[in-house]
Design a protein around this motif. Structure first.
Motif, PDB file in Angstrom:
ATOM      1  N   LEU A 168       0.599  -1.187   0.046  1.00  0.00           N
ATOM      2  CA  LEU A 168       0.119   0.052   0.133  1.00  0.00           C
ATOM      3  C   LEU A 168       0.864   1.026  -0.087  1.00  0.00           C
ATOM      4  N   ARG A 169       1.897   0.631   1.070  1.00  0.00           N
ATOM      5  CA  ARG A 169       3.004   2.086   0.719  1.00  0.00           C
ATOM      6  C   ARG A 169       3.959   2.185  -0.694  1.00  0.00           C
ATOM      7  N   GLN A 170       3.688   1.408  -1.547  1.00  0.00           N
ATOM      8  CA  GLN A 170       5.544   1.283  -1.879  1.00  0.00           C
ATOM      9  C   GLN A 170       4.186   1.657  -3.144  1.00  0.00           C
ATOM     10  N   ARG A 171       3.411   0.520  -3.494  1.00  0.00           N
ATOM     11  CA  ARG A 171       2.846   0.499  -4.779  1.00  0.00           C
ATOM     12  C   ARG A 171       1.514   1.363  -5.316  1.00  0.00           C
ATOM     13  N   TRP A 172       1.629   1.793  -4.034  1.00  0.00           N
ATOM     14  CA  TRP A 172      -0.266   2.664  -4.267  1.00  0.00           C
ATOM     15  C   TRP A 172      -0.130   4.055  -3.035  1.00  0.00           C
TER      16      TRP A 172
END
Length: 205
Positions: A168-172
């Motif tokens: 959720l942090r890295q991709r979104w």
DNA sequence: TGCCAGGCCCTCTTTAGGGCCTT
């Protein structure tokens, strides 16, 4: 502080409404994504374990002979969790047993549940399937013990939750994937996932 | 006696059926 408690039950079957009981509970307590404490206990509810459940879990009737009573183990588990939001893989299942076992000893079961199965279906539709073990392999997460034992499964679900929060942090681009967002995400329709995450991305920006 | 979970989600759907996932 972001505090979550990942829970897993082993039971005699799938339906407390049909008389099935918990035989083991494990809880992994996470703060800021790090494991800070664990609780695990077999529990003797005074019922026989079907042979196919023993084959599945490795938990035998003999192992429960000297185990704490279900009332004792559940009271301890309740104190351990407090009002911390709970997390489980297929939370509808563990929530049923959490509520049923605590109701037997007149304790409330008001904690909200986050479900890693629902979250995985929304975030990883390309996964071959959404069984806990398969998702652990899909993400190349560590196997943490014997599958279908409560602590091992709770640890694996905790790793899966960590992967979800990482993605959720890295991709979104969601800076703080807190429990309220996770619950919004698991409740929203699949079609609304991108819109919801875009809202949280813009809020974080 | 016979039956026996239930919520989510997809589709050859919506006046429904069936697979997935948990033990």
């Amino acid at each position: 502080m972001t505090r979550l408690a990942v829970i897993d039950f082993e039971t005699t079957g799938i339906s407390p409404g049909q008389g099935d009981r918990a035989t083991e509970v494990a809880i992994v307590l996470l703060e800021q994504g790090r494991v800070v404490d664990r609780y695990q206990s077999l529990m003797n509810a005074g019922v026989r374990i079907p042979s196919f459940i023993t084959q599945l879990t490795g938990i035998t009737n003999a192992m429960l002979t000297d185990a704490p009573s279900a009332a004792q183990a559940m009271a301890e588990a309740s104190r351990f969790v407090g009002d911390t939001p709970l997390v489980a893989h297929n939370a509808a299942f563990d929530r049923k047993f959490w509520q049923a076992e605590l109701a037997r000893i007149d304790l409330p079961a008001t904690q909200p549940f986050v479900c890693t199965l629902l979250l995985s279906r929304r975030l990883y539709p390309q996964a071959p399937n959404h069984k806990l073990g398969s998702l652990v392999d899909y993400h190349r997460l560590p196997r943490t013990g014997q599958a279908h034992r409560a602590l091992a499964d709770a640890e694996m679900a905790a790793h899966l939750l960590g992967q979800i929060q990482h993605d959720l942090r890295q991709r979104w681009g969601v800076a703080t994937p807190h429990s309220a967002l996770l619950m919004d995400l698991q409740r929203c329709s699949k079609a609304a996932v991108d819109k919801l995450l875009a809202q949280h991305r813009s809020l974080a920006a």
